[in-house]
Design an enzyme around this catalytic site. Sequence first.
Site, mmCIF file in Angstrom:
data_model
loop_
_atom_site.group_PDB
_atom_site.id
_atom_site.type_symbol
_atom_site.label_atom_id
_atom_site.label_comp_id
_atom_site.label_asym_id
_atom_site.label_seq_id
_atom_site.Cartn_x
_atom_site.Cartn_y
_atom_site.Cartn_z
ATOM 1 N N GLN A 88 -0.008 -51.428 7.621
ATOM 2 C CA GLN A 88 -1.354 -51.154 8.110
ATOM 3 C C GLN A 88 -2.080 -52.425 8.548
ATOM 4 O OE1 GLN A 88 -3.228 -49.053 4.858
ATOM 5 N NE2 GLN A 88 -1.740 -47.389 4.921
ATOM 6 N N HIS A 145 -3.970 -50.788 2.881
ATOM 7 C CA HIS A 145 -5.356 -50.707 2.409
ATOM 8 C C HIS A 145 -6.125 -52.005 2.625
ATOM 9 C CE1 HIS A 145 -4.621 -47.005 -0.415
ATOM 10 N NE2 HIS A 145 -4.044 -46.881 0.775
ATOM 11 N N GLU A 149 -13.510 -39.354 1.761
ATOM 12 C CA GLU A 149 -14.940 -39.324 1.480
ATOM 13 C C GLU A 149 -15.796 -39.839 2.625
ATOM 14 O OE1 GLU A 149 -14.534 -40.159 -3.355
ATOM 15 O OE2 GLU A 149 -15.686 -41.546 -2.088
ATOM 16 N N TYR A 158 0.036 -39.050 -5.187
ATOM 17 C CA TYR A 158 1.030 -38.523 -4.253
ATOM 18 C C TYR A 158 2.141 -37.744 -4.944
ATOM 19 C CZ TYR A 158 -1.426 -41.395 -0.888
ATOM 20 O OH TYR A 158 -2.403 -41.939 -0.096
#
Length: 368
Positions: free
Chosen positions: A72, A140, A238, A259
Amino acid sequence: MVANEATAQPAVAEPVTPQVVAKGLRHPWAVAFLPEGRFLVTERPGALRVVQADGQVGAPLQGVPTVAAGGQGGLLDVVLDHDFERNRRLYLCYSEPADEPGAKANSTALASARLSADGARLEQVRVIFSQRPKVASTAHFGCRIVQGMQDSRPDGTVFLGLGDRYSERDSAQKLDTHLGKLVRVNLDGSVPKDNPLVGRAGALPEIYSWGHRNIQGAALDGQGRLWAVEHGAQGGDELNRPLPGVNHGWPVITHGVDYNGSKIGEGSAKAGMAQPVWQWTPSIAPSGLVWLTSDRYGKAWQGSAFVGSLKFRHLVRLQMKGDTVAGQQSLLQNLNQRIRDVRQGPDGLLYVLTDAPDGQLIRLLPKP
């Protein structure tokens, strides 16, 4: 009870026509709007490009910081300074490589830079914030940037949404790290004197709010108030309105599960920890956030929030009623593309970026 897609009524459909502005972008992550109808686009592998008004994609700019590309990570958000037309200043967020050559640890960094007069390179590049500690992870990073406003004027601060780096989720509750935090610094990298944890023993003064998992969208609404969207695990994505000194709970509380299906933390609520304004279960993998302030799509859409969905490959419109979500609507489903970023342009129209090896910049035209 926290509202979610099962409890809200669907919003009335308001169709748009997608118009491809540019294509051939390598996993584009963010778009900013340059003068004369041009665009500045980041590509996750590490390139920053100018896209002309006619869609021509320029060569990579010189002077872009080296990024830890992988997973990422890479070159992520870009935001132009409020006074860009005078100072040509911009802000970049990216995954910063390890301090030592060959080491695997990395972090999220925020840099300021100046776009050269010919638009071909970055000058005066300076890191104004670097997340600590560095972690050996490719996940992240967070990395959404928002410039602060007060009384409808820039206040000289910048917010940066961060992630917990996946492997360090418990650190989101620890105030001596930047992991899982929303931070706020001045544009020169110094700490604003009114940050909530300034002077608190054992706490990093850049922290504005904490208990976040992975902030992937952040924006100011029409009143200049900060909002953010972040990924849950399985379920529990969220929409939050971060306030100074507020704990958003991760990983002590969450509306999702791990998960492997196991429970995370203590449940979905706990005293002293904020509930999300809205949560998505199942997860949509939100990315990008904007509040529509223009009336280009009619009064019904004005004041709505728009969020990209990576997982379900559509754009979500959240119909707002005050600070609550009254309904949601899925758009661009026929594109079948991961929506990475959504912004409102100077023309009042919405623009989205699609996350793909051959990514696109798309303008959304209102239908009569």
